[in-house]
Design an enzyme around this catalytic site. Structure first.
Site: not given
Length: 311
Positions: A82, A198, A67, A63-64, A196
């Site tokens: 949200s 996602e 990012e 995950y890092d 947005f």
């Protein structure tokens, strides 16, 4: 001052999103920001690492890496929103530091909205590129979020691992991971919010070409959901911009695909000729500048044009 700002100011609403830091962006609602506004951007990326015997740590590292890839948002405390950007918001690359590629873009297709109007669907890359240029990358950092800052983000993600051996996949295993983000621009931004959406998922065959074909058509499903959400709020959108990222894992790797829409304020030294004493003027400057003009005035070379940026 943009026309929309004049209208909103009459309602007591400002979109000023400046902070007193040098270099660093800050999170929306962090103490010390000037103005009640925020800027949002589009980021989708995917990262991998070699699998170990600790799935929790594997997930953290992958995950890092997502990012830190492309538009750099490493070392932040990410808080989840949200997924709307409303009357207080600017969209980077669209409302300010407008990317000329936005105006040159041709619709990929149209989706019918609840009121019968046609919603043009565009590739989100120009907006993804705009965030890369503003935040910079891990090895060419510009006005990225301050380390340890609290950044509200529209976000989702998915994690999966690929087994070492060639065998049927078990739950939690895949050959690839992908993520998507869409921003839909409200026709009436004075009274309605842009939105947005996602999305993220896994890919369960070793053929990357098939995954690319799937993602191309995934826009159609996302577009339908945009139109349906608009109907729920009796809101119509002027355009939607949808971007993707993916990665195919090697045997024995874990992959993480993320979609992020950060809400932030801009440091005053990111504004050519900016002053902490006149944040309203700072915002006007950034609204009036195109992305290439900003790069030139800041003395920056285009990262997107000079590096192989792949999402």
């Amino acid at each position: 001052m943009a026309k929309i700002d004049k209208i909103l100011n009459q309602e007591g609403i400002d979109r000023i999103a400046i902070n007193p830091y040098q270099k660093y962006s800050r999170g929306y609602m962090e103490p010390g920001n000037l103005g009640g506004g925020y800027v949002t951007g589009l980021k989708v990326d995917a990262g991998t690492r070699e699998k170990t015997d600790d799935s929790m740590l594997d997930g953290i590292v992958s995950y890092d890496r997502a990012e830190c890839k492309n538009a750099y948002i490493g070392q932040i405390n990410m808080m989840t929103a949200s997924s709307f950007t409303g009357v207080q918001g600017h969209i980077l690359g669209y409302d300010l530091l407008r990317n000329p590629a936005v105006d040159k873009a041709q619709p990929l297709f149209y989706e019918t909205q609840w009121d019968g109007s046609k919603l043009p669907i565009y590739d989100g890359k120009p907006l993804q590129d705009s965030l890369v240029e503003f935040f910079g990358t891990a090895d060419n950092r510009r006005h990225y979020p301050a380390p340890g800052s609290f950044i509200v983000c529209a976000n989702k993600g998915v994690t999966a691992e690929r087994p070492l051996e060639d065998r049927p996949l078990n739950p939690g295993e895949a050959y690839g991971v992908w993520s998507a983000i869409a921003i839909s621009i409200a026709k009436d931004p004075v009274h309605n919010s842009s939105m947005f959406i996602e999305d993220a998922g896994t890919w369960n065959t070793p053929n990357e070409d098939d995954l690319n074909e799937f993602l191309y058509h995934r826009r159609e499903a996302i577009a339908r959901s945009i139109a349906q959400c608009g109907q729920d709020a009796s809101t119509s959108f002027a355009s939607s911009w949808i971007g993707f990222a993916h990665v195919m894992m090697k045997p024995g790797e874990i992959g993480n695909a993320i979609t992020v829409g950060p809400y932030f304020s801009m440091p005053v030294d990111a504004v050519p000729g900016g002053s902490i004493l006149t944040p309203d003027v700072d915002m006007n400057i950034m609204e009036d500048l195109s992305l290439p003009e900003w790069l030139e005035k800041m003395g920056y070379q285009s990262i997107v044009e000079n590096q192989d940026i792949q999402y």
